[in-house]
Write an enzyme that holds these catalytic residues in place. Structure first.
Site, PDB file in Angstrom:
ATOM      1  N   ASP A  15       0.875  -1.163   0.000  1.00 46.85           N
ATOM      2  CA  ASP A  15       0.000   0.000   0.000  1.00 46.85           C
ATOM      3  C   ASP A  15       0.920   1.223   0.000  1.00 46.85           C
ATOM      4  OD1 ASP A  15      -2.362   1.638   0.454  1.00 46.85           O
ATOM      5  OD2 ASP A  15      -1.669   1.796   2.518  1.00 46.85           O
ATOM      6  N   ASP A  17      -0.052   5.184   1.175  1.00 49.56           N
ATOM      7  CA  ASP A  17      -0.239   6.063   2.327  1.00 49.56           C
ATOM      8  C   ASP A  17      -0.315   5.258   3.622  1.00 49.56           C
ATOM      9  OD1 ASP A  17      -0.291   8.668   1.198  1.00 49.56           O
ATOM     10  OD2 ASP A  17      -2.278   8.270   0.394  1.00 49.56           O
TER      11      ASP A  17
END
Length: 228
Positions: A15, A17
């Protein structure tokens, strides 16, 4: 006491953020303006928005509205504000280890491509060959589409991938894709994530190449956090 855990894979999916990039200051400024305008507590907005596309958050809090203008406004703000963006501790070292051995890795994010590339670059991290952003798939997390698409582009079977995620929607997406998932305690607590294994950040990770495979050694914090 934390526990050492060893996993094996052929590819690593991240991922963005809260996982590779700490963009908290920018995210809080962007959603803070929106929350104030609509008289919605910022804490509620941030609690829901992490790991989800912006449009999902807008529709959740203001269903039935035309959100086109606000999506554009949020996008412009986030693309042009990079002050305070940093790499998550240890992320640069882990990515360097993958790049040195030319092992496959990708970013799967709820951000659109322009924003993803802007933030990764602002954090001083390298861009992978494969990025799967929200604007190039139909269904965002917790749907597994993004992770499955990344595995397909890398030419690796889903079960041969390890996912690093910091939110429950992201963890659910990785699990639904049939992948091994490691949770990060960078955004939420262990009780909120309800997952094992868990790491503090990438300082708890060592990646060792073994031919076509990777051994990923973790300092698993799950048991420590469960006792708190």
């Amino acid at each position: 006491m934390s526990e050492l855990l060893s996993l094996r894979c052929k590819a690593v999916l991240f991922d963005m953020d809260g996982t590779l990039v700490d963009s908290t200051p920018v995210v809080e400024r962007a959603w803070g303006q929106w929350a104030l305008r609509h008289n919605i507590p910022l804490e509620e907005v941030l609690s829901f928005s992490h790991g989800r596309p912006s449009i999902a958050t807008l529709e959740y809090f203001l269903p039935g509205h035309d959100h086109a203008a606000e999506v554009e406004e949020l996008a412009h703000f986030e693309e042009t504000n990079t002050e305070g963006i940093l790499a998550v501790p240890g992320a640069a070292e882990v990515l360097l280890a993958l790049q040195k051995q030319d092992h496959p890795w990708a970013i799967v994010t709820s951000a659109w491509r322009t924003l993803a590339e802007t933030r990764v670059t602002a954090a001083g991290l390298p861009l992978p060959r494969v990025i799967v952003p929200i604007d190039e798939i139909r269904n965002g997390k917790p749907d597994p589409e993004g992770f499955l698409h990344a595995a397909q582009q890398l030419g690796v079977a889903p079960e041969e991938c390890i996912v690093f995620e910091d939110t429950r929607p992201g963890i659910d997406a990785g699990l639904s894709a049939g992948m091994q998932v490691v949770g990060l305690l960078t955004t939420y607590s262990a009780p909120q994530l309800q997952h094992q294994p868990l790491i503090r950040d990438f300082r708890d990770v060592v990646i060792r190449p073994e031919g076509a495979l990777l051994t990923v050694e973790l300092n698993d914090r799950s048991k420590v956090e469960a006792l708190r």
